[in-house]
Write an enzyme that holds these catalytic residues in place. Sequence first.
Site, short mmCIF file in Angstrom:
data_model
loop_
_atom_site.label_atom_id
_atom_site.label_comp_id
_atom_site.label_asym_id
_atom_site.label_seq_id
_atom_site.Cartn_x
_atom_site.Cartn_y
_atom_site.Cartn_z
N HIS A 46 -3.56 7.45 -10.77
CA HIS A 46 -4.25 7.59 -9.49
C HIS A 46 -5.67 7.99 -9.83
O HIS A 46 -5.87 9.08 -10.34
CB HIS A 46 -3.58 8.75 -8.73
CG HIS A 46 -3.02 8.39 -7.43
ND1 HIS A 46 -1.87 7.67 -7.29
CD2 HIS A 46 -3.44 8.67 -6.17
CE1 HIS A 46 -1.60 7.54 -5.99
NE2 HIS A 46 -2.55 8.12 -5.29
N ASP B 63 -4.69 2.80 -4.65
CA ASP B 63 -4.43 4.20 -4.96
C ASP B 63 -3.69 4.35 -6.28
O ASP B 63 -3.99 5.22 -7.07
CB ASP B 63 -3.63 4.86 -3.83
CG ASP B 63 -2.32 4.13 -3.53
OD1 ASP B 63 -2.24 2.91 -3.80
OD2 ASP B 63 -1.39 4.76 -3.02
N ASP C 109 5.74 1.53 -4.36
CA ASP C 109 5.64 0.63 -3.21
C ASP C 109 4.45 1.04 -2.35
O ASP C 109 4.59 1.40 -1.20
CB ASP C 109 6.94 0.67 -2.39
CG ASP C 109 7.31 2.10 -1.98
OD1 ASP C 109 6.62 3.04 -2.41
OD2 ASP C 109 8.27 2.26 -1.21
N GLU C 110 3.28 0.97 -2.96
CA GLU C 110 2.08 1.36 -2.25
C GLU C 110 0.95 0.41 -2.67
O GLU C 110 0.74 -0.59 -2.03
CB GLU C 110 1.76 2.84 -2.53
CG GLU C 110 0.91 3.42 -1.44
CD GLU C 110 1.14 4.91 -1.17
OE1 GLU C 110 2.08 5.50 -1.69
OE2 GLU C 110 0.34 5.46 -0.40
N TRP D 110 -11.58 9.61 4.52
CA TRP D 110 -11.03 8.27 4.26
C TRP D 110 -11.88 7.23 5.00
O TRP D 110 -12.55 6.41 4.38
CB TRP D 110 -9.55 8.22 4.66
CG TRP D 110 -8.63 8.65 3.56
CD1 TRP D 110 -7.80 7.84 2.83
CD2 TRP D 110 -8.45 9.97 3.02
NE1 TRP D 110 -7.12 8.57 1.88
CE2 TRP D 110 -7.50 9.88 1.98
CE3 TRP D 110 -8.99 11.21 3.30
CZ2 TRP D 110 -7.09 10.98 1.23
CZ3 TRP D 110 -8.60 12.32 2.55
CH2 TRP D 110 -7.66 12.20 1.54
N GLU E 187 -1.89 11.72 -10.24
CA GLU E 187 -2.09 11.86 -8.80
C GLU E 187 -2.27 13.33 -8.39
O GLU E 187 -3.10 13.66 -7.55
CB GLU E 187 -0.89 11.26 -8.05
CG GLU E 187 -0.98 11.41 -6.54
CD GLU E 187 0.09 10.63 -5.80
OE1 GLU E 187 1.13 10.33 -6.42
OE2 GLU E 187 -0.10 10.33 -4.62
C1 BGC Z 1 -1.80 7.70 -1.51
C2 BGC Z 1 -3.12 8.39 -1.64
C3 BGC Z 1 -3.74 8.37 -0.30
C4 BGC Z 1 -2.89 9.27 0.52
C5 BGC Z 1 -3.40 9.52 1.89
C6 BGC Z 1 -0.94 8.56 -0.65
O1 BGC Z 1 0.31 8.09 -0.48
O2 BGC Z 1 -1.21 7.42 -2.71
O3 BGC Z 1 -3.79 8.25 -2.74
O4 BGC Z 1 -5.09 8.60 -0.25
O5 BGC Z 1 -1.56 8.82 0.58
O6 BGC Z 1 -3.42 10.80 2.10
#
Ligand code: BGC
Length: 883
Positions: free
Chosen positions: A764, A460, A465-466, A535, A743
């Site tokens: 993003h 993403d 921290d993702e 998703w 984003e």
């Molecule tokens: C992410 C997104 C992801 C979303 C889910 C976020 O924290 O960065 O890109 O699809 O959560 O809704």
Amino acid sequence: MSFVKLLCEHTRNPLGIGEQHPCLSWVVSSRHPVQMQAAYQLQVWPEGSSPEGEGSWDSGKVQSAENLNQPVGLELKSETRYFWRVRVYGEDGAETPWSPRRWFETAFMKPGEWKPSYIGRRRKDTEDRRATYFRQTLKVKGGVARARVAITALGVYQLEVNGQKVSDDWLVPGWTNYHKRNQYLIYDIGPMLKEGTNCIGIILGDGWYSGHLLFGHDRNLYGTTPAVAARISIQETDGSARILETGPDWRMSTGPLLLSDIYDGETYDARREKAGWSLPDYSPRGWRPAEAVDADPGVLEAKICPPVRTREVLHPQVYWQQDENTWTYDFNQNMVGTVRIRLPKARRGHKVTLRFAEMVEDDGSLFNNVRNARCIDEYIYSGDEPEEFLYEPLFTYHGFTYVEVIDYPGVPAGDILEGRVLATDIPESGSFRCSNRELNRLSLNILWGQRGNFVEIPTDCPQRDERMGWTGDAQVILPAGCYYMDLYPFYRKWLRDLRDDQNENGAFPDVAPDILSSYNQAAFKDKPRYGTAGWGDAGAICPWVLYERYGDVRILEENYEAVLRWVRFCEDSTTGLIRPDTNYGDWLDPLSVRPMDAQTPNQLVGTAYFARSTELAARMADVLGRKQDARRLWGLWRRIRKAFAREFITPSGRLVGDTQTGYTLALGFNLLEDPLIPKAVERLAYLFERRNYKISTGFLGASLVCDVLSRFGRTDVAYEAVLQREYPGWLFTVRNGATTMWECWNSWTPEGGFRDPEMNSFNHYAYGAVGNWMFQNIGGIMPDADAPAFKRFTLKPEMHDSLSWARASFDSPRGRIESSWKRTARGCRFIFQVPPNTEAKVVLPAPSKRGKLRVNGKALETSVENGAWTFALGPGKYEVTAV
Ligand code: BGC
């Protein structure tokens, strides 16, 4: 030169193929007389043999027009190099000579053939995050005929031989659900070995296996002890052969890497360096025997997509002194990778710190949007450094535009930093240019979004921290992504990750590899992190897009059962075939307060995606010849459409969800009966006009809205939306200095400044999905799923008053496609390139019924219908003038 591409599994001369029947592809040069293939012949033979010799395979003359993805029809032996060549027969009886030979080398072909013996270092202290160093010596008597290392890890490794890195691969073997699958790579170390004693060295880091992963401070998601396993096989010129495996006879130690973590960065303490540790004559005093680690990574497979590598190097454009000890460097490009710094000598114990950020505040300080990721690299001096040296971290990466250098010894110069762009090493394949500089920058931002987020898996975002494989994001970017890069192996691998973590009930997870529902159930128990509309549908959409763009039917075969399970899960979750609210909906709608509270009802979004997945499953069944399934799935699809109409279409034809996204999904996913379509198109256009062409969709709507407008004849509206320079709009971000995709539409606004940093990434790629529209409608290059991989395609550029020219070029799997147009005093001039063995349907706007068309100088007799000329072009380069 008769051939321009000769690839095995999308790669030139791949080393370490685990595929039982790897696929070969070729493209004849556009200069060769054989332009349309009627038949081909393939030959494959093992090293040491010949095309007709022992162990070889000859396809014979195969009557087929297909030049992509033809499987090798031979039982392949493990660890063997095979050569191959092809020749092509044209439709007119002409033929090419044999192609130059290419090779591929097999890995382990039988499951369980290599049983890796893992070594690691069990840590007593949970705060011990040091990397581990392993070494072993081996003797070579005479010359080396062949030497290979197969290596895998639960963690990440760097492999060295005699003090040299074996490759520039990063973060290998990469990320999978390590309990189910792990990858190995094979390297040729023959040229690095010498007569006498040699040394193999491995540095092992936590990586995704046991490093910091997930929001918060989660670590050790897959295990606490990183481990590595290598198998070195050597054949000497005297015929002797030997295999050496990792085991307790290897020595291990820790070293300068006190911390080297993907989110948290690196702490390198040079006082603990073990100079020459992977050289043969190093004396490993104090090194302990390596510990054997029991591990069962499930399926062990040769890595099917290239690893992460340094793709390019950037230099900072500006730098300034922020405070007494801090200098800030601006790379003028939001990039992902590491920084290599040139450092001078300093006293023992002195520490230089690097901090990273995508943006700076007005006072020049770093904008902190990385949440619990530490994102700091530190170098601690031993005092024994040379006058000048380079430092670059090893098992981390950062997403940044700005770098703070803190406590640099002395006054730093402008050129002490290099930004080293890391990404999965997949070829870039497309370029888009036009007369509008902001649109060009938008296209570049889309590309940078992919460069930064295609790091081992589609992520993403790359900074906080993702950095997870969010399925919705990966799904929306894929159609655009395939124009910019050859994504087939990368997504094929990621779809394995997705299937590995498919729930028992058929639900696909929100992220793959799935670290949300499997490891953080406590935190998310109220909301399941799987089965989400838009998703989870990635599991059905991505295989279809890959099939359409790359024409490899294996992608459908591999994913088909999982797609059926997904459709069944969706069906089971419905009431009257209406999907429930599954959390995200049209995520990040600019008109909603919370990201999941879009104006478009989540049930509408969910049901539309359910229909889409079902339709794609039905199409897959058609392609795969699964007639019964197809009948059932098309039946289900019709019933979903009816349910959708019942629930969401009012008698007057309006949607309950009277929004840009609502109409986009209903039209784009074929949910409306013919009589309702013109009204819906008109309403969608109106919803743009009324807002002065400002977009009001989140991730899901934005990914399709322009495609849908163009598909239904409203490219004019799509143009206005894309060219919108005010908030919210694509060019708004460009006009405000974006160098990647943001984003949120309002990640930054002049009125509000930065949005809440908790969820505000500047890299993003989701909104970059519009790149698909740019290639397909401004450029005009459009695929046809009935003749996949651009065997047949459409060239239908559409113009806008504000543009005087545009040019899209795309290295399709069958060769370069080009489409450009330029307005002239009296009309328009087009340049098209149609690759060998393909056919294009050209659709051009005709200025009037009496307009004239010339192709390469010759008048073309074709009539104007619906305001357009339509004609076919075979392989070649064309200049078309329209007046
Ligand atoms: C992410 C997104 C992801 C979303 C889910 C976020 O924290 O960065 O890109 O699809 O959560 O809704």
